[in-house]
Scaffold this motif. Structure first.
Motif, PDB file in Angstrom:
ATOM      1  N   LEU A   1       0.826  -1.200   0.000  1.00 44.95           N
ATOM      2  CA  LEU A   1       0.000   0.000   0.000  1.00 44.95           C
ATOM      3  C   LEU A   1       0.864   1.255   0.000  1.00 44.95           C
ATOM      4  O   LEU A   1       0.578   2.226  -0.703  1.00 44.95           O
ATOM      5  CB  LEU A   1      -0.938   0.001   1.211  1.00 44.95           C
ATOM      6  CG  LEU A   1      -2.097  -0.985   1.152  1.00 44.95           C
ATOM      7  CD1 LEU A   1      -2.880  -0.964   2.455  1.00 44.95           C
ATOM      8  CD2 LEU A   1      -3.027  -0.648  -0.010  1.00 44.95           C
ATOM      9  N   SER A   2       1.945   1.238   0.793  1.00 50.96           N
ATOM     10  CA  SER A   2       2.784   2.436   0.900  1.00 50.96           C
ATOM     11  C   SER A   2       3.355   2.810  -0.461  1.00 50.96           C
ATOM     12  O   SER A   2       3.222   3.953  -0.908  1.00 50.96           O
ATOM     13  CB  SER A   2       3.939   2.205   1.875  1.00 50.96           C
ATOM     14  OG  SER A   2       3.455   1.700   3.079  1.00 50.96           O
ATOM     15  N   LEU A   3       3.977   1.846  -1.119  1.00 53.15           N
ATOM     16  CA  LEU A   3       4.622   2.134  -2.399  1.00 53.15           C
ATOM     17  C   LEU A   3       3.590   2.618  -3.418  1.00 53.15           C
ATOM     18  O   LEU A   3       3.782   3.617  -4.110  1.00 53.15           O
ATOM     19  CB  LEU A   3       5.332   0.877  -2.911  1.00 53.15           C
ATOM     20  CG  LEU A   3       6.353   1.148  -4.002  1.00 53.15           C
ATOM     21  CD1 LEU A   3       7.550   1.869  -3.421  1.00 53.15           C
ATOM     22  CD2 LEU A   3       6.805  -0.146  -4.665  1.00 53.15           C
ATOM     23  N   LEU A   4       2.475   1.887  -3.454  1.00 53.53           N
ATOM     24  CA  LEU A   4       1.409   2.224  -4.387  1.00 53.53           C
ATOM     25  C   LEU A   4       0.903   3.647  -4.163  1.00 53.53           C
ATOM     26  O   LEU A   4       0.746   4.432  -5.099  1.00 53.53           O
ATOM     27  CB  LEU A   4       0.269   1.230  -4.162  1.00 53.53           C
ATOM     28  CG  LEU A   4      -0.804   1.174  -5.195  1.00 53.53           C
ATOM     29  CD1 LEU A   4      -0.249   0.462  -6.402  1.00 53.53           C
ATOM     30  CD2 LEU A   4      -1.999   0.412  -4.652  1.00 53.53           C
ATOM     31  N   PHE A   5       0.658   3.977  -2.894  1.00 54.81           N
ATOM     32  CA  PHE A   5       0.098   5.289  -2.581  1.00 54.81           C
ATOM     33  C   PHE A   5       1.089   6.399  -2.880  1.00 54.81           C
ATOM     34  O   PHE A   5       0.715   7.419  -3.455  1.00 54.81           O
ATOM     35  CB  PHE A   5      -0.377   5.338  -1.121  1.00 54.81           C
ATOM     36  CG  PHE A   5      -1.821   5.017  -0.988  1.00 54.81           C
ATOM     37  CD1 PHE A   5      -2.247   3.704  -1.022  1.00 54.81           C
ATOM     38  CD2 PHE A   5      -2.761   6.016  -0.886  1.00 54.81           C
ATOM     39  CE1 PHE A   5      -3.583   3.398  -0.946  1.00 54.81           C
ATOM     40  CE2 PHE A   5      -4.105   5.722  -0.805  1.00 54.81           C
ATOM     41  CZ  PHE A   5      -4.523   4.406  -0.832  1.00 54.81           C
ATOM     42  N   ILE A   6       2.351   6.200  -2.514  1.00 54.41           N
ATOM     43  CA  ILE A   6       3.342   7.247  -2.756  1.00 54.41           C
ATOM     44  C   ILE A   6       3.393   7.568  -4.248  1.00 54.41           C
ATOM     45  O   ILE A   6       3.286   8.720  -4.662  1.00 54.41           O
ATOM     46  CB  ILE A   6       4.720   6.817  -2.221  1.00 54.41           C
ATOM     47  CG1 ILE A   6       4.694   6.805  -0.694  1.00 54.41           C
ATOM     48  CG2 ILE A   6       5.812   7.755  -2.727  1.00 54.41           C
ATOM     49  CD1 ILE A   6       5.904   6.143  -0.067  1.00 54.41           C
ATOM     50  N   LEU A   7       3.500   6.518  -5.076  1.00 52.08           N
ATOM     51  CA  LEU A   7       3.644   6.741  -6.516  1.00 52.08           C
ATOM     52  C   LEU A   7       2.397   7.385  -7.117  1.00 52.08           C
ATOM     53  O   LEU A   7       2.484   8.350  -7.869  1.00 52.08           O
ATOM     54  CB  LEU A   7       3.961   5.414  -7.223  1.00 52.08           C
ATOM     55  CG  LEU A   7       5.351   4.861  -6.929  1.00 52.08           C
ATOM     56  CD1 LEU A   7       5.563   3.542  -7.649  1.00 52.08           C
ATOM     57  CD2 LEU A   7       6.427   5.864  -7.326  1.00 52.08           C
ATOM     58  N   LEU A   8       1.224   6.847  -6.756  1.00 53.47           N
ATOM     59  CA  LEU A   8       0.015   7.363  -7.389  1.00 53.47           C
ATOM     60  C   LEU A   8      -0.392   8.728  -6.855  1.00 53.47           C
ATOM     61  O   LEU A   8      -0.988   9.521  -7.575  1.00 53.47           O
ATOM     62  CB  LEU A   8      -1.120   6.352  -7.277  1.00 53.47           C
ATOM     63  CG  LEU A   8      -0.947   5.284  -8.366  1.00 53.47           C
ATOM     64  CD1 LEU A   8      -1.598   3.993  -7.978  1.00 53.47           C
ATOM     65  CD2 LEU A   8      -1.498   5.760  -9.692  1.00 53.47           C
ATOM     66  N   MET A   9      -0.029   9.015  -5.587  1.00 49.93           N
ATOM     67  CA  MET A   9      -0.299  10.350  -5.070  1.00 49.93           C
ATOM     68  C   MET A   9       0.556  11.381  -5.812  1.00 49.93           C
ATOM     69  O   MET A   9       0.099  12.482  -6.107  1.00 49.93           O
ATOM     70  CB  MET A   9       0.004  10.429  -3.562  1.00 49.93           C
ATOM     71  CG  MET A   9      -0.963   9.661  -2.669  1.00 49.93           C
ATOM     72  SD  MET A   9      -2.668  10.170  -2.851  1.00 49.93           S
ATOM     73  CE  MET A   9      -3.254   8.974  -4.002  1.00 49.93           C
ATOM     74  N   CYS A  10       1.811  11.003  -6.108  1.00 48.82           N
ATOM     75  CA  CYS A  10       2.682  11.906  -6.873  1.00 48.82           C
ATOM     76  C   CYS A  10       2.080  12.167  -8.251  1.00 48.82           C
ATOM     77  O   CYS A  10       2.010  13.315  -8.705  1.00 48.82           O
ATOM     78  CB  CYS A  10       4.083  11.312  -7.021  1.00 48.82           C
ATOM     79  SG  CYS A  10       5.018  11.312  -5.487  1.00 48.82           S
ATOM     80  N   ALA A  11       1.645  11.089  -8.903  1.00 49.32           N
ATOM     81  CA  ALA A  11       1.053  11.242 -10.232  1.00 49.32           C
ATOM     82  C   ALA A  11      -0.192  12.126 -10.165  1.00 49.32           C
ATOM     83  O   ALA A  11      -0.378  13.025 -10.990  1.00 49.32           O
ATOM     84  CB  ALA A  11       0.709   9.869 -10.802  1.00 49.32           C
ATOM     85  N   ALA A  12      -1.038  11.878  -9.142  1.00 51.90           N
ATOM     86  CA  ALA A  12      -2.269  12.656  -8.999  1.00 51.90           C
ATOM     87  C   ALA A  12      -1.944  14.125  -8.740  1.00 51.90           C
ATOM     88  O   ALA A  12      -2.599  15.030  -9.268  1.00 51.90           O
ATOM     89  CB  ALA A  12      -3.124  12.085  -7.872  1.00 51.90           C
ATOM     90  N   ALA A  13      -0.901  14.369  -7.920  1.00 50.13           N
ATOM     91  CA  ALA A  13      -0.525  15.749  -7.616  1.00 50.13           C
ATOM     92  C   ALA A  13      -0.040  16.456  -8.879  1.00 50.13           C
ATOM     93  O   ALA A  13      -0.393  17.612  -9.126  1.00 50.13           O
ATOM     94  CB  ALA A  13       0.561  15.766  -6.542  1.00 50.13           C
ATOM     95  N   LEU A  14       0.720  15.727  -9.690  1.00 54.56           N
ATOM     96  CA  LEU A  14       1.228  16.310 -10.937  1.00 54.56           C
ATOM     97  C   LEU A  14       0.064  16.706 -11.844  1.00 54.56           C
ATOM     98  O   LEU A  14       0.004  17.836 -12.355  1.00 54.56           O
ATOM     99  CB  LEU A  14       2.132  15.299 -11.643  1.00 54.56           C
ATOM    100  CG  LEU A  14       2.705  15.730 -12.991  1.00 54.56           C
ATOM    101  CD1 LEU A  14       3.668  16.890 -12.804  1.00 54.56           C
ATOM    102  CD2 LEU A  14       3.410  14.570 -13.679  1.00 54.56           C
ATOM    103  N   VAL A  15      -0.868  15.781 -12.030  1.00 51.09           N
ATOM    104  CA  VAL A  15      -2.040  16.078 -12.855  1.00 51.09           C
ATOM    105  C   VAL A  15      -2.836  17.226 -12.237  1.00 51.09           C
ATOM    106  O   VAL A  15      -3.292  18.134 -12.932  1.00 51.09           O
ATOM    107  CB  VAL A  15      -2.915  14.815 -13.022  1.00 51.09           C
ATOM    108  CG1 VAL A  15      -4.208  15.158 -13.728  1.00 51.09           C
ATOM    109  CG2 VAL A  15      -2.155  13.741 -13.787  1.00 51.09           C
TER     110      VAL A  15
END
Lengths: 297, 313
Positions: free
Chosen positions: B115-129
């Protein structure tokens, strides 16, 4: 010596169906024990309970004296488990699978794993999904052995293998276990393969333990008596009939106990393991369990 | 665990990266077109400053199908369905959990690491968008009402992605099969966001009542705050506060000049009223809705960890 796997009054229920009920067994340490029974006898359920994948509905299972459900941290490193049909990630290469084992296990024996796979001629760059059934089972066994487990649980490890691959697998298992003194509990419905490698037998039937004991002792304690047609209930003195089969002119009795005097016209034969298992499985009410033992702490 | 997680999910990672790159490219073009000095004032379409001639072809295509506005709303749901839902579900349906959970790592560590890895990566992507969305919305200047782009704002995009992922992981763990879990996630995310937008959002704070005696208020452009969120249609009320028929009211002032009409309405105690949320509440509302989604996320994650460690077999 503390038992690697011990169950007391163990039961597991799915909805209204009991997958296994009132299981009480004590697998001896340092042995290769076979768990035998028809499909649906609860073999897989029992192994999953011992591996900590399932929680008991009633009773308890203890691995090295501890509950695998309550103490996963203490037991996961000590127990190797190969599930039925050897589930693995099909898109992983063999090398990926080995790395998976190394990343997730603290006692991982990288050298032994690599040596074993090389000796088996398994290509490291091949995807798991493209291995043959035999290679796949060997990779799964190697993965479990790579943990350097004190207990190895194998669920139908040879069911999908051809006779040659089966023999190679069993041989590999025997060698690996002899080196490390690992205790093994494996389930199978292919009894013929067990005789060569296993030295302890547990027969389970209808969700209950029917027979548990040393294979040599079990073989020594059972005899097939063949004689003229007898009536139901008739039997030579001093023995207990496990199973009786009556043909037109001849009766066959699978019996337990020492035959002191053989009546006229009867002959005595040893019972091969497979026939012993079938004799018990066909008469679910029959059973022989080891006498209660005093726990030695 | 990091390598294991990466190795198992690198395909989803590659797809997400590709998708994010495509979005960045598209939004980049749109933003560039919007701020391009060569864009003549007369060529502006609806919300955006877009040249109708050559150069803005891709941007125009995107606009035409409202891809930006609607596409960006479904992104978080897609992340939940395609990355969150299969996380545990695929391992259940392939029985590989029996392998993963009998290694030397406890289930708790296993699920938390993933969950940690998944959330970190996808939160970054979401923040970028999300940041690109903010730039896009700001580049529209005063032409666009920010309230119409509420769902595409950065905080809500990030919070919605977190919520969708958590819902995906939880439903995947409970249902145990990828495809139904993906469907449940899509439906769950859409239903939740729709309910929040339609039934809850207007009530986060008590609306303000706009009152005027000027009949021009009816065309909706009048008011001190042009970027306010008008919650209902303007209506007429008499002195006692009772709503009166609009046609009746308008017929009374039909023959009066605008100034006389205002005087007439004031003298008769008739006012034009309309509820709204002021523009300066925009970020408060963003925080409230993001907060609701994050609380739901935390609850779902807690539930997912509980279910994985105690219930999945």
């Amino acid at each position: 010596m503390i038992s690697p796997v011990q169950a007391t009054g163990l039961g597991k229920r799915y909805g209204r169906t009991w997958a296994l009920q009132d299981y009480s067994i004590r697998v001896p340490a340092g042995r290769i024990a076979a768990l035998v029974g028809p499909n649906g006898a609860g073999k897989t359920t029992f192994l999953h309970l011992a591996a900590g994948l399932l929680r008991p509905t009633v009773g308890e299972v203890r691995v090295f004296g501890r509950s695998p459900q309550e103490h996963p941290l203490l037991l996961l490193d000590r127990v190797g488990f190969v599930a039925q049909d050897t589930p693995m990630y099909g898109d992983f290469s063999v090398a990926d699978m080995v790395r998976f084992g190394r990343e997730l296990n603290s006692h991982w024996d990288q050298e032994a794993v690599e040596t074993r796979l090389q000796r088996l001629n398994i290509p490291f760059d091949r995807k798991i999904g493209r291995l043959s059934g035999g290679q796949r089972s060997q990779v799964a066994l190697t993965m479990a052995l790579g943990k350097r487990p004190e207990l190895l649980l194998l669920d139908e490890p040879v069911a999908r293998l051809d006779p040659l691959a089966r023999r190679e697998f069993m041989q590999g298992l025997t060698e690996a276990v002899a080196e490390n003194g690992t205790s093994v509990l494996l389930s199978s419905h292919l009894v013929a393969d067990l005789e060569r490698v296993c030295d302890y037998l547990v027969i389970i039937n209808g969700g209950r333990v029917q027979v548990a004991g040393d294979i040599d002792e079990l073989l020594a304690a059972h005899r097939l008596l063949v004689g003229p047609r007898t009536h139901e209930g008739d039997r030579p003195p001093g023995v207990e009939v496990v199973r009786a089969q009556h043909a037109e002119r001849q009766s066959s009795l699978w019996v337990r106990g020492k035959v002191s005097t053989l009546p006229n016209g009867w002959r005595e034969e040893p019972v091969p393991l497979e026939e012993l298992v079938i004799a018990y499985l066909s008469v679910p009410a029959a059973g022989t369990l080891p006498k209660p033992q005093l726990e030695v702490a | 665990m990091i390598w294991v997680t990466w190795r198992q999910h690198r395909l989803e990672g590659a797809w997400s990266l590709l998708l994010v790159a495509a979005i960045v490219l598209c939004l980049g073009i749109v933003i560039y077109e919007a701020g391009h000095p060569g864009c003549p004032a007369g060529a502006r379409n609806a919300d955006f400053c877009l040249p109708n001639n050559a150069g803005g072809l891709l941007a125009q295509q995107i606009m035409r199908f409202n891809l930006v506005q609607y596409g960006l709303v479904v992104l978080p749901a897609l992340a939940g369905a395609f990355v969150g839902a299969p996380l545990v579900a695929r391992e259940i349906e392939n029985s590989t959990l029996r392998l993963a959970w009998t290694q030397g790592v406890t289930r708790t560590r296993w699920i938390i690491a993933k969950l940690s890895l998944l959330f970190i990566l996808l939160m970054c992507a979401a923040a970028l968008v999300g940041i690109l969305e903010v730039i896009l919305i700001n580049s529209m200047g005063s032409q666009a009402n920010h309230w119409n782009w509420f769902d595409q704002q950065a905080p809500l995009t990030v919070a919605a992605t977190a919520f969708a992922l958590a819902l995906g992981v939880a439903s995947g763990a409970v249902i145990g099969r990828s495809i139904p879990a993906m469907a449940a996630t899509l439906i769950g995310v859409v239903a939740t966001r729709f309910s929040l937008a339609v039934f809850a959002r207007a009530h986060y704070m008590s609306p303000v009542l706009f009152t005027s005696h000027d009949p021009n208020s009816l065309n909706g452009t009048l008011g001190a705050t042009p970027a306010a969120w008008w919650l209902d249609e303007p209506s007429f009320r008499d002195a006692s506060g009772q709503t009166i028929n609009q046609i009746d009211a308008l017929s009374q002032i039909a023959n009066l000049s605008p100034a006389d009409a205002i005087t007439y309405l004031r003298d008769h105690g008739i006012s034009i009223v309309q509820y709204y949320q002021p523009a300066d509440r925009f970020w408060t509302f963003q925080s409230i809705e993001s907060g609701i989604l994050l609380v739901l996320t935390a609850a779902l994650l807690g539930f997912a960890v509980y279910w994985v460690t105690r219930r999945v077999t």
